[in-house]
Scaffold this motif. Sequence first.
Motif, mmCIF file in Angstrom:
data_model
loop_
_atom_site.group_PDB
_atom_site.id
_atom_site.type_symbol
_atom_site.label_atom_id
_atom_site.label_comp_id
_atom_site.label_asym_id
_atom_site.label_seq_id
_atom_site.Cartn_x
_atom_site.Cartn_y
_atom_site.Cartn_z
ATOM 1 N N ARG A 16 0.721 -1.312 -0.166
ATOM 2 C CA ARG A 16 0.055 -0.054 0.107
ATOM 3 C C ARG A 16 0.842 1.341 0.034
ATOM 4 N NH1 ARG A 16 -5.509 -0.354 1.752
ATOM 5 N NH2 ARG A 16 -5.398 1.673 2.113
ATOM 6 N N ARG A 62 3.598 3.327 -7.104
ATOM 7 C CA ARG A 62 2.688 2.220 -6.909
ATOM 8 C C ARG A 62 3.455 1.122 -6.435
ATOM 9 N NH1 ARG A 62 -1.207 3.642 -11.601
ATOM 10 N NH2 ARG A 62 -2.409 5.244 -10.337
ATOM 11 N N ARG A 108 2.766 -6.006 -8.610
ATOM 12 C CA ARG A 108 2.735 -4.983 -9.738
ATOM 13 C C ARG A 108 4.095 -5.297 -10.605
ATOM 14 N NH1 ARG A 108 0.645 -0.243 -11.748
ATOM 15 N NH2 ARG A 108 2.183 1.241 -12.509
ATOM 16 N N LEU A 140 5.585 -1.132 -14.069
ATOM 17 C CA LEU A 140 4.396 -1.687 -14.068
ATOM 18 C C LEU A 140 4.460 -2.938 -14.338
ATOM 19 C CD1 LEU A 140 1.950 -0.851 -17.144
ATOM 20 C CD2 LEU A 140 4.357 -0.119 -16.861
ATOM 21 N N PHE A 169 1.406 -2.014 -5.533
ATOM 22 C CA PHE A 169 0.454 -2.685 -5.310
ATOM 23 C C PHE A 169 0.878 -4.469 -5.489
ATOM 24 C CE2 PHE A 169 -2.433 0.326 -7.935
ATOM 25 C CZ PHE A 169 -2.581 0.992 -6.783
ATOM 26 N N ARG A 170 0.357 -5.305 -4.770
ATOM 27 C CA ARG A 170 0.656 -6.627 -5.010
ATOM 28 C C ARG A 170 1.064 -7.143 -6.440
ATOM 29 N NH1 ARG A 170 -0.206 -10.149 -0.930
ATOM 30 N NH2 ARG A 170 -1.517 -8.810 0.211
#
Lengths: 156, 403
Positions: free
Chosen positions: B264, B368, B373, B349, B370-371
């Motif tokens: 997060r 970012r 990613r 990404l 994120f899990r």
Amino acid sequence: MRITGKCLCLGADIDTDQIIAGRYLRTKDRAVWAEHVFEDLDPLLAPRLKGAIIITGNNFGCGSSREQAPLALREAGVVGVIAPFFARIFFRNAINVGLPLLECTCRCEEGVMVTADLAEGWVQVGGTCTPAPPLSPRMLGILTAGGLVEYWRHRP
Amino acid sequence: MRSLSERLLGAPAGSYVDRPVDCSYAHDGTGVLTLEAWRAMGERGPVAPERLAILFDHIVPANTSTTANLQRELREFARTHGISFSEAGEGIAHQVMSEGRILPGEVVVGADSHTCTLGAFGAFATGMGATDVAAIWTSGMTWFKVPETIDVHLTGRLQGMAEAKDAALTYVSCLGMDGATYRALEFTGDGVSTLTMSDRLTLCNLAVETGAKTGMFYADEVTAAYLASYGKKGEPQHPEDHSCSREVALDLSDIEPVVALPHRVDSIVPVEKVAGTPLHQVFIGTCTNGRYEDLERLACMVRGKKVAVRTIVVPASRAVLQKAARTGVLDTILAAGCMVGTPGCGPCLGAHMGVIGEGEVCLSTANRNFRNRMGVGGSIYLSSVATAAAGALHGRITVPEVP
């Protein structure tokens, strides 16, 4: 505009990477997105999405602007998504690709039939009906046209 | 008495407006769908092609035949219709647009969530999806719901090793990942004048991580001087008293180096709390922290030393890379053992190179974490450039110290 489907419960803050991972973006083949939707969240979810209305927590669809996220849900047979609120780009994208959604804080009961009316503003889960802000006429116009492409195709 | 969003969109918060777009762009990732949608809409226009741009940055250079063919189609489309085209290697869309192509007061829509970066110029810049941008190609317009505003009041000046990125992660943590949904952030206060354009771009870049529609600075002397270096004029904007839905105070003097923990962006801790965490990869770049100032800071940290872990550096644009080559910054980075990639989004990404393996940990300057990613089963910590550089030198998360 009324939708009906089988309730599927998901958590909060589900980001677009979890809906469709970046590694599946290098194609235009929509079947690929439908096959891999939610793969990193739960690989067993995809086959359960046909005819489902997803009831989820806050901020569904946060993260990237990838339109493949609502497209993947639609292609996988999701009827609609209900959340207390959505990430704003996802919200626009969903309307634009013709995936119904509604902002509502309602209880979630896995497998129960859900009916929602986007114009009147309510969600019924089993025997419980919860009021919700209806979609604006602008959004409904795009959604009932079948998405923004259809909306523009028929405009002079 | 209006917020900057209300002034630029010409209506009070909460209203819907239809408005011409001054500049709209898409990249190789979203442009493919934009083109498909534009064709399905009836191939009208594109209206005002001089206001449109297509920039290749996500998967550059192309990695497979599928990608290459999609990119070929988009490239040919741009050339046929007189749309400004930025080839693979020119850089990240937001960075290229920030190099003298966006002016204060403009309304900018990019088919990428980090378009909010360009709010740093006092523009109303926001990300939308591919089909929304196709409608802009078709009509030259789009609709907006004028957002309410959250004021982020900045005081003081960054101290020691703290960077704008640390301030950005701090406000994201304060607002939370959904704390500014549907709203716009306005950065105001005495602290603003201490921030460079690079700092402001970093601060605006993370606005979307709070759910915000955009993050904005009012154009001032710093903006004008930056634009003047590109031969452009930027008129200063002056804040008016306006209503805001929330105020956040941030004293820049109190900001310390932080990291965002997996998975997060709003879960931040001071670097020392996780110091010693073993790293498998360090990544420095992206639309958050791939500018010349970032590479210069990296060079400063690694000069005469060797990195202890694979370190990927991706300049945000060709102009950044060229400047780094001219000034010797690039040589310092290479001599320290870093690898340098094609200007673009790089591994951010997980779509093209620099992917991390299962169980691997990456310390990244991106926006970012994120899990999965950057690769399935991998973990991402986010930090400033100095913290990333310190981590690269030690192979573990390390509190950055003055070199």
